[in-house]
Scaffold this motif. Structure first.
Motif, PDB file in Angstrom:
ATOM      1  N   TYR A 193       0.839  -1.194   0.000  1.00 24.49           N
ATOM      2  CA  TYR A 193       0.000   0.000   0.000  1.00 24.49           C
ATOM      3  C   TYR A 193       0.875   1.246   0.000  1.00 24.49           C
ATOM      4  CZ  TYR A 193      -4.121  -2.819   1.248  1.00 24.49           C
ATOM      5  OH  TYR A 193      -5.142  -3.728   1.257  1.00 24.49           O
ATOM      6  N   GLU A 194       0.352   2.289  -0.591  1.00 24.25           N
ATOM      7  CA  GLU A 194       0.963   3.601  -0.464  1.00 24.25           C
ATOM      8  C   GLU A 194       0.014   4.455   0.370  1.00 24.25           C
ATOM      9  OE1 GLU A 194       1.942   7.272  -3.397  1.00 24.25           O
ATOM     10  OE2 GLU A 194       2.941   5.368  -3.878  1.00 24.25           O
ATOM     11  N   VAL A 195       0.417   4.797   1.573  1.00 22.89           N
ATOM     12  CA  VAL A 195      -0.471   5.460   2.526  1.00 22.89           C
ATOM     13  C   VAL A 195      -0.065   6.920   2.678  1.00 22.89           C
ATOM     14  CG1 VAL A 195      -1.400   5.457   4.870  1.00 22.89           C
ATOM     15  CG2 VAL A 195      -0.788   3.282   3.755  1.00 22.89           C
ATOM     16  N   GLU A 196      -1.035   7.796   2.492  1.00 17.71           N
ATOM     17  CA  GLU A 196      -0.830   9.221   2.722  1.00 17.71           C
ATOM     18  C   GLU A 196      -1.535   9.594   4.019  1.00 17.71           C
ATOM     19  OE1 GLU A 196      -1.700  13.498   0.482  1.00 17.71           O
ATOM     20  OE2 GLU A 196      -1.821  11.597  -0.612  1.00 17.71           O
ATOM     21  N   HIS A 197      -0.793  10.112   4.969  1.00 18.36           N
ATOM     22  CA  HIS A 197      -1.353  10.425   6.275  1.00 18.36           C
ATOM     23  C   HIS A 197      -1.699  11.912   6.370  1.00 18.36           C
ATOM     24  CE1 HIS A 197      -0.739  11.292  10.772  1.00 18.36           C
ATOM     25  NE2 HIS A 197      -1.944  10.769  10.615  1.00 18.36           N
ATOM     26  N   VAL A 198      -2.935  12.213   6.780  1.00 16.27           N
ATOM     27  CA  VAL A 198      -3.365  13.589   7.051  1.00 16.27           C
ATOM     28  C   VAL A 198      -3.940  13.619   8.460  1.00 16.27           C
ATOM     29  CG1 VAL A 198      -3.800  14.177   4.629  1.00 16.27           C
ATOM     30  CG2 VAL A 198      -5.624  13.162   5.988  1.00 16.27           C
ATOM     31  N   THR A 199      -3.874  14.785   9.093  1.00 18.37           N
ATOM     32  CA  THR A 199      -4.228  14.860  10.520  1.00 18.37           C
ATOM     33  C   THR A 199      -5.563  15.539  10.804  1.00 18.37           C
ATOM     34  OG1 THR A 199      -2.963  16.917  10.699  1.00 18.37           O
ATOM     35  CG2 THR A 199      -1.804  14.847  11.203  1.00 18.37           C
ATOM     36  N   THR A 200      -6.216  16.098   9.792  1.00 17.07           N
ATOM     37  CA  THR A 200      -7.494  16.777  10.032  1.00 17.07           C
ATOM     38  C   THR A 200      -8.552  16.286   9.059  1.00 17.07           C
ATOM     39  OG1 THR A 200      -7.043  18.608   8.507  1.00 17.07           O
ATOM     40  CG2 THR A 200      -6.270  18.847  10.797  1.00 17.07           C
ATOM     41  N   ALA A 201      -9.809  16.488   9.479  1.00 22.14           N
ATOM     42  CA  ALA A 201     -10.922  16.089   8.616  1.00 22.14           C
ATOM     43  C   ALA A 201     -10.913  16.897   7.323  1.00 22.14           C
ATOM     44  CB  ALA A 201     -12.246  16.285   9.351  1.00 22.14           C
ATOM     45  N   GLU A 202     -10.634  18.188   7.421  1.00 24.42           N
ATOM     46  CA  GLU A 202     -10.646  19.058   6.241  1.00 24.42           C
ATOM     47  C   GLU A 202      -9.609  18.626   5.212  1.00 24.42           C
ATOM     48  OE1 GLU A 202     -10.510  20.040   9.348  1.00 24.42           O
ATOM     49  OE2 GLU A 202     -12.510  20.894   9.614  1.00 24.42           O
ATOM     50  N   SER A 203      -8.383  18.379   5.670  1.00 19.38           N
ATOM     51  CA  SER A 203      -7.329  17.965   4.746  1.00 19.38           C
ATOM     52  C   SER A 203      -7.616  16.592   4.154  1.00 19.38           C
ATOM     53  CB  SER A 203      -5.966  17.970   5.445  1.00 19.38           C
ATOM     54  OG  SER A 203      -5.983  17.109   6.581  1.00 19.38           O
ATOM     55  N   GLY A 204      -8.263  15.727   4.942  1.00 23.54           N
ATOM     56  CA  GLY A 204      -8.629  14.413   4.428  1.00 23.54           C
ATOM     57  C   GLY A 204      -9.681  14.499   3.335  1.00 23.54           C
ATOM     58  N   LEU A 205     -10.709  15.339   3.555  1.00 21.73           N
ATOM     59  CA  LEU A 205     -11.752  15.504   2.543  1.00 21.73           C
ATOM     60  C   LEU A 205     -11.191  16.149   1.277  1.00 21.73           C
ATOM     61  CD1 LEU A 205     -14.708  16.678   4.830  1.00 21.73           C
ATOM     62  CD2 LEU A 205     -14.521  14.487   3.626  1.00 21.73           C
ATOM     63  N   ALA A 206     -10.268  17.095   1.462  1.00 23.76           N
ATOM     64  CA  ALA A 206      -9.649  17.742   0.300  1.00 23.76           C
ATOM     65  C   ALA A 206      -8.837  16.739  -0.514  1.00 23.76           C
ATOM     66  CB  ALA A 206      -8.769  18.903   0.761  1.00 23.76           C
ATOM     67  N   ARG A 207      -8.097  15.872   0.187  1.00 21.51           N
ATOM     68  CA  ARG A 207      -7.295  14.872  -0.520  1.00 21.51           C
ATOM     69  C   ARG A 207      -8.196  13.884  -1.260  1.00 21.51           C
ATOM     70  NH1 ARG A 207      -5.725  12.221  -3.507  1.00 21.51           N
ATOM     71  NH2 ARG A 207      -3.928  10.804  -3.613  1.00 21.51           N
ATOM     72  N   ILE A 208      -9.284  13.482  -0.649  1.00 18.32           N
ATOM     73  CA  ILE A 208     -10.203  12.550  -1.302  1.00 18.32           C
ATOM     74  C   ILE A 208     -10.817  13.193  -2.535  1.00 18.32           C
ATOM     75  CG2 ILE A 208     -12.385  11.292  -1.026  1.00 18.32           C
ATOM     76  CD1 ILE A 208     -11.604  10.989   1.972  1.00 18.32           C
ATOM     77  N   ALA A 209     -11.110  14.495  -2.431  1.00 19.44           N
ATOM     78  CA  ALA A 209     -11.699  15.213  -3.565  1.00 19.44           C
ATOM     79  C   ALA A 209     -10.743  15.277  -4.750  1.00 19.44           C
ATOM     80  CB  ALA A 209     -12.114  16.616  -3.149  1.00 19.44           C
ATOM     81  N   ASP A 210      -9.452  15.232  -4.485  1.00 16.57           N
ATOM     82  CA  ASP A 210      -8.462  15.265  -5.570  1.00 16.57           C
ATOM     83  C   ASP A 210      -8.497  13.987  -6.405  1.00 16.57           C
ATOM     84  OD1 ASP A 210      -7.620  17.782  -4.870  1.00 16.57           O
ATOM     85  OD2 ASP A 210      -5.950  17.077  -3.621  1.00 16.57           O
ATOM     86  N   GLY A 211      -9.033  12.909  -5.838  1.00 20.12           N
ATOM     87  CA  GLY A 211      -9.158  11.656  -6.574  1.00 20.12           C
ATOM     88  C   GLY A 211      -7.971  10.739  -6.409  1.00 20.12           C
ATOM     89  N   ASP A 212      -8.015   9.615  -7.146  1.00 13.76           N
ATOM     90  CA  ASP A 212      -6.955   8.608  -7.116  1.00 13.76           C
ATOM     91  C   ASP A 212      -6.748   8.050  -5.713  1.00 13.76           C
ATOM     92  OD1 ASP A 212      -5.090   6.958  -8.281  1.00 13.76           O
ATOM     93  OD2 ASP A 212      -3.421   8.347  -7.924  1.00 13.76           O
TER      94      ASP A 212
END
Length: 347
Positions: free
Chosen positions: A30-49
């Motif tokens: 797996y390639e895991v990207e770690h984020v620490t806040t809900a906002e940054s997590g939602l933004a990363r998910i919105a970017d796709g892939d």
């Protein structure tokens, strides 16, 4: 698992645990990207892939459930595996109701790694199967739409071709001097028109397997009425039809029978002068339908053989047999009443 790196986003305000999860899953491909806040997590998910999301329950200033609620309103969101240190069952139930596909309790030791990897693999595979299912359904819908469009076009072309043939027959009838030949051609033209109207009905219908019989008969009766007017005769045709839907091939038979019965009534009931022909389509209390044609003329009064036993009679007999019905003539003080009763739901 597919032969590619699985892209995961881990949303957790615990930096140390984030690095641990990255190492654990890195060994598993797996390639895991770690984020620490809900906002940054939602933004990363919105970017796709993103193939899968690992979501912690306690995010400091917010909760994982809030992230799940935000993801529910988005289309094509990746699957979410919910993790928490709490063993309370209510948290798991809340997360699953909010949209998480699995739930893992944080523990010390190898159990957490095994459970997390198993949950991730199942979630990714389930999402892959769901996407494959949706794609297959989309292709089936497209194929169905194309087939319906082509079938509608076929019915349109057949209706136009039959209308052209009917026009040619009518032109030929107008050029014939012998009355018997003119009448025969007129009857042939009416039969062609009956089939053409059916294909026209199918062209405008959303269901090519079923025909609105009342609407079909209305068009058919209208065409016959126009033919009478064009010939200079004065009998009128009235229709009373209850809503009935039957299979297309059976509608052809009903239309042909109606055409022949109306033509016979016009031909024999009122050979010279005014009169009325009444066409009725009604349901019985069961799943049967009755088509009747009545007049007040001199065609048949119940004595002897009904007039019109030539080609028209043979057509009626053949079409009635295909419907599993039989033409009946009813005794009346004056005029003729002919009817058939058939099963609406028969194949």
């Amino acid at each position: 698992m597919p032969n590619r790196i699985i892209q995961a986003v881990y949303i957790d305000d615990d930096a140390a645990l984030g690095r641990l999860v990255q190492r654990i899953l890195g060994r598993r491909g797996y390639e895991v990207e770690h984020v620490t806040t809900a906002e940054s997590g939602l933004a990363r998910i919105a970017d796709g892939d993103v193939d899968v999301v690992i979501l912690d329950h306690d995010l400091g200033t917010s909760s994982g459930v809030a992230v799940l609620e935000a993801l529910r309103v988005r289309e094509q969101s990746p699957p979410v595996v919910y993790v928490t240190a709490s063993t309370e069952l209510s948290i798991a139930v809340q997360a699953l109701k909010a949209g998480a596909v699995d739930y893992v309790v944080k523990t010390v030791g190898d159990d957490f790694e095994v459970l997390l990897v198993a949950a991730l693999e199942q979630s990714v595979e389930r999402a892959r199967l769901m996407r494959a299912k949706e794609e297959a359904e989309r292709q089936v819908r497209q194929a169905k739409d194309r087939a319906e469009m082509l079938l509608a076009e076929v019915n349109h072309r057949v209706a136009n071709s039959l209308a052209l043939v009917g026009s040619l027959v009518r032109m030929q009838a107008s050029a014939v001097v012998e009355p018997g030949a003119t009448a025969a051609l007129a009857e042939t033209q009416a039969r062609i028109t009956a089939i053409a109207n059916l294909h026209r009905s199918l062209y405008t219908s959303t269901d090519v397997q079923q025909v609105d019989l009342a609407a079909y008969l209305e068009t058919l009766v209208g065409e016959l009425g126009n033919s009478i007017t064009a010939s200079g005769r004065t009998p009128t045709i009235k229709l009373h039809a209850e809503p009935v839907s039957i299979k297309t091939d059976r509608a052809v038979s009903v239309g042909m029978i109606a055409t022949e019965l109306v033509t016979n009534a016009l031909k024999y009931a009122y050979p010279v002068g005014e009169g009325e022909v009444r066409v009725s389509l009604s349901r019985t209390p069961s799943t049967q339908v009755t088509l009747s044609v009545a007049d007040d003329g001199i065609g048949w009064t119940g004595n002897g053989t009904a007039k019109g036993s030539g080609l028209g009679g043979k057509i009626i007999a053949a079409m009635s047999k295909s419907l599993g019905a039989q033409l009946e003539y009813h005794h009346r003080p004056i005029g003729t009443l002919a009817s058939i009763t058939f099963d609406e739901m028969a194949s």
